[in-house]
Design an enzyme around this catalytic site. Sequence first.
Site: not given
Length: 151
Positions: A115, A52, A118, A12, A129
Amino acid sequence: MSQNERTYIMVKPDGVQRGLVGEIIARFEKRGFKLIALKLVHATPEHLEKHYADLAGKGFFAGLIKYMASGPVVGMVWQGLDAVKTGRAMLGATNPLASAVGTIRGDYALAVGRNICHGSDTVENAEKEIALWFPEGVTQYTNVAEPWIYE
Ligand code: RTP
């Protein structure tokens, strides 16, 4: 579950800015997974809303899209035995405070909204994805190390 299972792993924007791309790649390589696609991309909010889509109703959705669109991400496809489940285990729990030490989030993150990485949660979502982030397809090649990784 097969040696050809594929998962979509993404560093990310915070992971990219903090210089953790190499560390994350190294962990997957050393575990024995095979890298079959890799891309640095500054994604648009529209693209991230597709990624998402399942979270569209959540209170944190707008903040999540803003965070994910705030800088480039590194998208990867890793292939190997049980890649989805093992990939998630290597990432650690979604909230880094609950992530075990030794996992990526457990070693490098503190906040759920930052975080670092992913990982696909099911084989079905992994394939969706991969198609979303790599519409051009992924490279096919023979990894000569595989007989040293699998029986
Ligand atoms: P990811 O899709 O990024 O691998 O994360 P995940 O499956 O472990 O967790 P998910 O529930 O799908 O949430 C996606 C991402 O949204 C952010 N999040 N923020 N502020 C919050 O309460 C909250 N909850 C989730 C996280 O960045 C999470 O990874």
